[in-house]
Design a protein around this motif. Structure first.
Motif, PDB file in Angstrom:
ATOM      1  N   THR A  18     -47.119  35.881 -12.034  1.00 10.39           N
ATOM      2  CA  THR A  18     -46.077  35.044 -11.427  1.00 10.39           C
ATOM      3  C   THR A  18     -46.442  34.833  -9.965  1.00 10.39           C
ATOM      4  O   THR A  18     -47.097  35.680  -9.343  1.00 10.39           O
ATOM      5  CB  THR A  18     -44.676  35.686 -11.497  1.00 10.39           C
ATOM      6  N   LYS A  19     -46.057  33.681  -9.424  1.00 12.27           N
ATOM      7  CA  LYS A  19     -46.225  33.455  -7.986  1.00 12.27           C
ATOM      8  C   LYS A  19     -45.200  32.430  -7.526  1.00 12.27           C
ATOM      9  O   LYS A  19     -44.826  31.517  -8.264  1.00 12.27           O
ATOM     10  CB  LYS A  19     -47.637  33.005  -7.642  1.00 12.27           C
ATOM     11  N   VAL A  20     -44.732  32.617  -6.293  1.00 16.35           N
ATOM     12  CA  VAL A  20     -43.823  31.654  -5.676  1.00 16.35           C
ATOM     13  C   VAL A  20     -44.662  30.456  -5.261  1.00 16.35           C
ATOM     14  O   VAL A  20     -45.674  30.600  -4.570  1.00 16.35           O
ATOM     15  CB  VAL A  20     -43.094  32.264  -4.461  1.00 16.35           C
ATOM     16  N   THR A  21     -44.280  29.256  -5.701  1.00 18.48           N
ATOM     17  CA  THR A  21     -45.036  28.053  -5.381  1.00 18.48           C
ATOM     18  C   THR A  21     -44.342  27.182  -4.345  1.00 18.48           C
ATOM     19  O   THR A  21     -44.981  26.351  -3.713  1.00 18.48           O
ATOM     20  CB  THR A  21     -45.293  27.208  -6.649  1.00 18.48           C
ATOM     21  N   LYS A  23     -40.788  27.407  -1.540  1.00 18.07           N
ATOM     22  CA  LYS A  23     -39.591  28.086  -1.051  1.00 18.07           C
ATOM     23  C   LYS A  23     -38.971  27.213   0.026  1.00 18.07           C
ATOM     24  O   LYS A  23     -39.656  26.775   0.943  1.00 18.07           O
ATOM     25  CB  LYS A  23     -39.948  29.454  -0.490  1.00 18.07           C
ATOM     26  N   TRP A  29     -36.005  27.923  -4.660  1.00 17.10           N
ATOM     27  CA  TRP A  29     -37.421  28.221  -4.721  1.00 17.10           C
ATOM     28  C   TRP A  29     -37.944  27.953  -6.127  1.00 17.10           C
ATOM     29  O   TRP A  29     -37.183  27.824  -7.070  1.00 17.10           O
ATOM     30  CB  TRP A  29     -37.725  29.648  -4.282  1.00 17.10           C
ATOM     31  N   SER A  30     -39.263  27.836  -6.221  1.00 15.95           N
ATOM     32  CA  SER A  30     -39.923  27.617  -7.504  1.00 15.95           C
ATOM     33  C   SER A  30     -41.011  28.658  -7.681  1.00 15.95           C
ATOM     34  O   SER A  30     -41.628  29.091  -6.710  1.00 15.95           O
ATOM     35  CB  SER A  30     -40.561  26.224  -7.567  1.00 15.95           C
ATOM     36  N   GLU A  31     -41.227  29.024  -8.919  1.00 20.87           N
ATOM     37  CA  GLU A  31     -42.281  29.969  -9.249  1.00 20.87           C
ATOM     38  C   GLU A  31     -43.102  29.415 -10.410  1.00 20.87           C
ATOM     39  O   GLU A  31     -42.592  28.635 -11.212  1.00 20.87           O
ATOM     40  CB  GLU A  31     -41.694  31.317  -9.679  1.00 20.87           C
ATOM     41  N   GLN A  32     -44.346  29.833 -10.482  1.00 16.65           N
ATOM     42  CA  GLN A  32     -45.151  29.548 -11.661  1.00 16.65           C
ATOM     43  C   GLN A  32     -45.315  30.859 -12.410  1.00 16.65           C
ATOM     44  O   GLN A  32     -45.691  31.874 -11.826  1.00 16.65           O
ATOM     45  CB  GLN A  32     -46.526  28.995 -11.305  1.00 16.65           C
ATOM     46  N   TRP A  33     -44.983  30.829 -13.679  1.00 12.79           N
ATOM     47  CA  TRP A  33     -45.173  31.986 -14.545  1.00 12.79           C
ATOM     48  C   TRP A  33     -46.265  31.648 -15.548  1.00 12.79           C
ATOM     49  O   TRP A  33     -46.277  30.559 -16.120  1.00 12.79           O
ATOM     50  CB  TRP A  33     -43.898  32.316 -15.312  1.00 12.79           C
ATOM     51  N   THR A  45     -43.188  26.300 -15.011  1.00 16.91           N
ATOM     52  CA  THR A  45     -42.596  26.203 -13.685  1.00 16.91           C
ATOM     53  C   THR A  45     -41.122  26.590 -13.818  1.00 16.91           C
ATOM     54  O   THR A  45     -40.405  26.018 -14.626  1.00 16.91           O
ATOM     55  CB  THR A  45     -42.718  24.772 -13.124  1.00 16.91           C
ATOM     56  N   ASP A  47     -37.592  26.986 -11.724  1.00 22.11           N
ATOM     57  CA  ASP A  47     -36.877  26.618 -10.503  1.00 22.11           C
ATOM     58  C   ASP A  47     -35.592  27.426 -10.404  1.00 22.11           C
ATOM     59  O   ASP A  47     -34.861  27.553 -11.387  1.00 22.11           O
ATOM     60  CB  ASP A  47     -36.546  25.120 -10.505  1.00 22.11           C
TER      61      ASP A  47
END
Length: 65
Positions: A18-21, A23, A29-33, A45, A47
């Motif tokens: 996982t990473k925050v893509t 903010k 914020w959005s993350e990619q898992w 993605t 959100d």
């Protein structure tokens, strides 16, 4: 649940990264898992929007296949 619906024949899946893509100010914020689905890496993605007094709303987009 979404990944199970996309590939019901696979019984082996787990989140491997996982990473925050993105903010922004105001609780968004959005993350990619990355999900390992039967050995194949599949990106999602996620959100997040925090709404005071209501909690955090979560949506899934960019659903990988």
């Amino acid at each position: 649940m979404i990944d199970t619906a996309l590939a019901s024949d696979c019984r082996s899946r787990r989140v491997v990264d996982t990473k925050v893509t993105k903010k922004t100010v105001g609780g968004k914020w959005s993350e990619q898992w990355i999900v390992s689905r039967c050995g194949k890496k599949v990106p999602y993605t996620i959100d997040f929007i925090t709404v005071p007094g209501r909690g955090t709303m979560i949506s899934v987009s960019g659903i990988g296949k």
